[in-house]
Write a protein that holds these residues in place. Structure first.
Motif, PDB file in Angstrom:
ATOM      1  N   VAL A 142       0.846  -1.198   0.000  1.00  7.31           N
ATOM      2  CA  VAL A 142       0.000   0.000   0.000  1.00  7.31           C
ATOM      3  C   VAL A 142       0.879   1.244   0.000  1.00  7.31           C
ATOM      4  O   VAL A 142       1.986   1.251   0.551  1.00  7.31           O
ATOM      5  CB  VAL A 142      -0.934   0.029   1.228  1.00  7.31           C
ATOM      6  CG1 VAL A 142      -1.957  -1.091   1.144  1.00  7.31           C
ATOM      7  CG2 VAL A 142      -0.148  -0.069   2.527  1.00  7.31           C
ATOM      8  N   SER A 143       0.371   2.295  -0.629  1.00 10.46           N
ATOM      9  CA  SER A 143       1.131   3.548  -0.740  1.00 10.46           C
ATOM     10  C   SER A 143       0.385   4.745  -0.167  1.00 10.46           C
ATOM     11  O   SER A 143       0.958   5.826  -0.070  1.00 10.46           O
ATOM     12  CB  SER A 143       1.454   3.843  -2.209  1.00 10.46           C
ATOM     13  OG  SER A 143       2.150   2.766  -2.795  1.00 10.46           O
ATOM     14  N   SER A 144      -0.882   4.552   0.201  1.00 14.48           N
ATOM     15  CA  SER A 144      -1.670   5.681   0.702  1.00 14.48           C
ATOM     16  C   SER A 144      -2.641   5.213   1.781  1.00 14.48           C
ATOM     17  O   SER A 144      -2.960   4.029   1.887  1.00 14.48           O
ATOM     18  CB  SER A 144      -2.457   6.342  -0.431  1.00 14.48           C
ATOM     19  OG  SER A 144      -3.439   5.446  -0.927  1.00 14.48           O
ATOM     20  N   LEU A 145      -3.112   6.177   2.552  1.00 13.42           N
ATOM     21  CA  LEU A 145      -4.058   5.869   3.634  1.00 13.42           C
ATOM     22  C   LEU A 145      -5.394   5.397   3.065  1.00 13.42           C
ATOM     23  O   LEU A 145      -6.065   4.545   3.664  1.00 13.42           O
ATOM     24  CB  LEU A 145      -4.250   7.122   4.500  1.00 13.42           C
ATOM     25  CG  LEU A 145      -4.702   6.880   5.946  1.00 13.42           C
ATOM     26  CD1 LEU A 145      -3.711   6.004   6.692  1.00 13.42           C
ATOM     27  CD2 LEU A 145      -4.892   8.199   6.662  1.00 13.42           C
ATOM     28  N   SER A 146      -5.759   5.916   1.903  1.00 13.37           N
ATOM     29  CA  SER A 146      -7.036   5.505   1.298  1.00 13.37           C
ATOM     30  C   SER A 146      -7.007   4.024   0.910  1.00 13.37           C
ATOM     31  O   SER A 146      -8.016   3.320   1.046  1.00 13.37           O
ATOM     32  CB  SER A 146      -7.338   6.370   0.073  1.00 13.37           C
ATOM     33  OG  SER A 146      -6.305   6.257  -0.894  1.00 13.37           O
ATOM     34  N   GLU A 147      -5.850   3.549   0.447  1.00 18.61           N
ATOM     35  CA  GLU A 147      -5.714   2.126   0.124  1.00 18.61           C
ATOM     36  C   GLU A 147      -5.904   1.269   1.374  1.00 18.61           C
ATOM     37  O   GLU A 147      -6.538   0.216   1.333  1.00 18.61           O
ATOM     38  CB  GLU A 147      -4.334   1.856  -0.483  1.00 18.61           C
ATOM     39  CG  GLU A 147      -4.144   2.394  -1.893  1.00 18.61           C
ATOM     40  CD  GLU A 147      -2.762   2.044  -2.421  1.00 18.61           C
ATOM     41  OE1 GLU A 147      -2.513   0.857  -2.688  1.00 18.61           O
ATOM     42  OE2 GLU A 147      -1.926   2.962  -2.566  1.00 18.61           O
ATOM     43  N   ILE A 148      -5.337   1.725   2.478  1.00 19.18           N
ATOM     44  CA  ILE A 148      -5.466   0.979   3.733  1.00 19.18           C
ATOM     45  C   ILE A 148      -6.908   0.999   4.216  1.00 19.18           C
ATOM     46  O   ILE A 148      -7.416  -0.016   4.707  1.00 19.18           O
ATOM     47  CB  ILE A 148      -4.513   1.570   4.798  1.00 19.18           C
ATOM     48  CG1 ILE A 148      -3.072   1.423   4.346  1.00 19.18           C
ATOM     49  CG2 ILE A 148      -4.709   0.887   6.152  1.00 19.18           C
ATOM     50  CD1 ILE A 148      -2.053   2.032   5.284  1.00 19.18           C
ATOM     51  N   ALA A 152      -8.813  -2.357   5.097  1.00 18.97           N
ATOM     52  CA  ALA A 152      -8.843  -2.650   6.536  1.00 18.97           C
ATOM     53  C   ALA A 152      -9.945  -3.611   6.953  1.00 18.97           C
ATOM     54  O   ALA A 152      -9.726  -4.529   7.752  1.00 18.97           O
ATOM     55  CB  ALA A 152      -8.953  -1.348   7.316  1.00 18.97           C
ATOM     56  N   SER A 153     -11.152  -3.437   6.426  1.00 10.33           N
ATOM     57  CA  SER A 153     -12.284  -4.254   6.880  1.00 10.33           C
ATOM     58  C   SER A 153     -12.210  -5.705   6.408  1.00 10.33           C
ATOM     59  O   SER A 153     -12.883  -6.579   6.957  1.00 10.33           O
ATOM     60  CB  SER A 153     -13.602  -3.626   6.397  1.00 10.33           C
ATOM     61  OG  SER A 153     -13.608  -3.556   4.981  1.00 10.33           O
ATOM     62  N   SER A 183      -6.551  -4.268  15.100  1.00 10.13           N
ATOM     63  CA  SER A 183      -7.861  -3.817  14.638  1.00 10.13           C
ATOM     64  C   SER A 183      -7.662  -2.853  13.478  1.00 10.13           C
ATOM     65  O   SER A 183      -6.549  -2.369  13.229  1.00 10.13           O
ATOM     66  CB  SER A 183      -8.616  -3.110  15.776  1.00 10.13           C
ATOM     67  OG  SER A 183      -7.933  -1.912  16.137  1.00 10.13           O
ATOM     68  N   ALA A 184      -8.786  -2.552  12.786  1.00 12.10           N
ATOM     69  CA  ALA A 184      -8.725  -1.622  11.657  1.00 12.10           C
ATOM     70  C   ALA A 184      -8.303  -0.231  12.129  1.00 12.10           C
ATOM     71  O   ALA A 184      -7.524   0.457  11.456  1.00 12.10           O
ATOM     72  CB  ALA A 184     -10.083  -1.559  10.963  1.00 12.10           C
ATOM     73  N   GLU A 185      -8.801   0.172  13.302  1.00 10.25           N
ATOM     74  CA  GLU A 185      -8.455   1.495  13.836  1.00 10.25           C
ATOM     75  C   GLU A 185      -6.956   1.588  14.133  1.00 10.25           C
ATOM     76  O   GLU A 185      -6.295   2.575  13.808  1.00 10.25           O
ATOM     77  CB  GLU A 185      -9.255   1.777  15.121  1.00 10.25           C
ATOM     78  CG  GLU A 185     -10.757   1.942  14.929  1.00 10.25           C
ATOM     79  CD  GLU A 185     -11.470   0.610  14.677  1.00 10.25           C
ATOM     80  OE1 GLU A 185     -10.886  -0.462  14.998  1.00 10.25           O
ATOM     81  OE2 GLU A 185     -12.586   0.636  14.133  1.00 10.25           O
ATOM     82  N   GLU A 186      -6.417   0.531  14.745  1.00 12.55           N
ATOM     83  CA  GLU A 186      -4.995   0.524  15.078  1.00 12.55           C
ATOM     84  C   GLU A 186      -4.149   0.472  13.810  1.00 12.55           C
ATOM     85  O   GLU A 186      -3.081   1.097  13.738  1.00 12.55           O
ATOM     86  CB  GLU A 186      -4.683  -0.671  15.978  1.00 12.55           C
ATOM     87  CG  GLU A 186      -3.306  -0.591  16.620  1.00 12.55           C
ATOM     88  CD  GLU A 186      -3.063  -1.696  17.628  1.00 12.55           C
ATOM     89  OE1 GLU A 186      -2.083  -1.577  18.385  1.00 12.55           O
ATOM     90  OE2 GLU A 186      -3.827  -2.690  17.652  1.00 12.55           O
TER      91      GLU A 186
END
Length: 444
Positions: A142-148, A152-153, A183-186
């Motif tokens: 992954v290269s961006s927060l949007s990808e994560i 995540a879910s 978790s997804a948040e972490e």
């Protein structure tokens, strides 16, 4: 016995503040080779060794890469060395990439640039492993927060967050560490600061024993192999080993290592790191260290003298004489293992990734230190005692300062909780027109 030709040879060992550099210094010096050391640290541990001839200092390669390269070039112009050994990626990466080092390229103990790029970039390492049929954990690059956020879910937690490069070529070069998200948040919280430096690998958590197959290769042909098993790791969730033992090389892991080394046409030393389930021989490749590794003192103590074998290969152009090493030999990084023991006794980490050892196991691991022929230390040794003594002294000093800070903190806490302070504070608040709140972190 010392070869008469070796006394004329000169070696420069960089990263002298690390225990692996001290092991290289001891190994080569005991062969009669002249060894100088260099470091970015003011008083590196290797400087205390009776084997160090001269000590040189260079700018921190993480803080000022160009100044570091200039300092090394200046040093090499003044002194002739048959071999220059960068021990960590801090020095290895800039030296391998800089054209200024081309006049001394044949003397640098660094693999060719193409192979090195494949092992330094974890994404490329995984791609190479897939081509070779070597098992790896399920991973996402992954290269961006949007990808994560999109990913995540759908993940099974816990997951491992690995920087694509341990020391990325970002604006601020710094050592990055592996993190674990439950978790997804972490996952989002831990990934965001790392993404500013490099790509990330979001990887399934591989259960098993941490083990390394250390090798010497001659242009892709594996000529010597050693294997160790991790017993204690710091941090507890997974990191560098502070107690480990030598074991018989597993043929399955050896074959996986052989495929990777051949595909890389690797020349020199390396460690192929796995998570391994001994009962089933199931394994996953973790990474390839294209340099000397942190647990090198164990290999040396067990009779696998990798520094000497590397010198023979690169300088004397000789393959190592086939020799076996001792199994069930233990080696401990003393001060780190004491920190490990404290964390285990305190149960300081609540992560479900940790399986705390039993009291019986802890006692057994401590008592093995008394064995005269099967247990060794990374730094402490009888024939070169000063580095080990100073290492213990620094640890004791650190603990005294730590105790002082705790006592001072508790004394201040009692003082500020006292009725006298409360009465004074009450008076001041009563007459105050403005109150300024200072927030440290998010405690308020």
């Amino acid at each position: 016995n010392r070869s008469p030709t070796l006394s004329d040879k000169r070696v420069l060992i960089l990263d002298a503040e690390f225990p692996a550099a001290l092991t290289i210094l001891r190994s080569l010096s005991r062969q009669g080779i002249h060894c100088d050391i260099a470091s970015a640290q003011n008083k590196p541990i290797s400087q205390l060794s009776r084997f160090a001839k001269q000590t040189f200092f260079y700018p921190d390669p993480l803080a000022d890469t160009q100044a570091f390269i200039d300092a090394i070039c200046s040093l090499l112009q003044q002194h002739h060395y048959d071999l220059i050994i960068p021990v960590t990626e801090r020095t290895l990466i800039p030296l391998s990439a800089s054209a200024q080092l081309d006049p001394w390229r044949d003397s640098l103990a660094i693999a060719n640039q193409q192979a090195l790029e494949l092992v330094l970039d974890k994404t490329k390492t995984l791609q190479l492993a897939a081509q070779c049929g070597v098992h790896t954990p399920f991973s996402h690059t992954v290269s961006s927060l949007s990808e994560i956020q999109r990913l995540a879910s759908s993940l099974d937690y816990p997951v491992v967050i690995k920087p694509g490069q341990s020391i990325p070529n970002a604006d601020i070069r710094r050592q990055l560490s592996v993190a674990y998200a439950h978790s997804a948040e972490e996952l989002l919280q831990l990934s965001e600061p790392l993404l500013a430096s490099c790509q990330l690998l979001i990887q399934e958590y591989a259960h098993g024993v941490g083990t390394g197959v250390e090798i010497l290769a001659n242009h892709g042909e594996l000529v010597y192999a050693f294997q160790h098993e991790r017993i204690h790791e710091l941090p507890l969730t997974g990191g560098g080993s502070c107690l480990r033992k030598s074991i018989t090389v597993n043929p399955v892991l050896l074959e996986a290592s052989r495929k990777l080394i051949k595909a890389l046409s690797w020349h020199g030393v390396a460690m192929v790191e796995f998570k391994w389930q001994p009962n089933t021989d199931k394994y996953w490749l973790m990474e390839i260290n294209g340099r000397f590794w942190g647990s090198l003192p164990l290999a040396y103590a067990a009779g696998a003298d990798f520094p000497k074998m590397l010198f023979d290969l690169l300088v004397l152009k000789q393959l190592p004489v086939s020799q076996d090493y001792k199994k069930e030999v233990y080696c401990r990084k003393l001060t780190s293992d004491l920190h490990w023991l404290e964390q285990v006794l305190r149960r300081s980490d609540t992560s479900d990734l940790i399986q705390y050892p039993s009291k019986k196991s802890i006692i057994k691991d401590c008592l093995i230190a008394l064995h005269p022929t099967r247990h060794f230390f990374d730094i402490q040794c009888w024939y070169d005692p000063i580095p080990g003594i100073i290492d213990v002294f620094c640890f004791i000093k650190e603990q005294i300062l730590r105790l002082y800070r705790i006592v001072r903190y508790k004394t201040l806490l009692r003082w500020h909780r006292s009725s006298f302070v409360h009465k004074q504070l009450k008076k001041r608040v009563h007459h105050a027109k403005h109150i300024l709140f200072l927030c440290y972190g998010n405690i308020n």
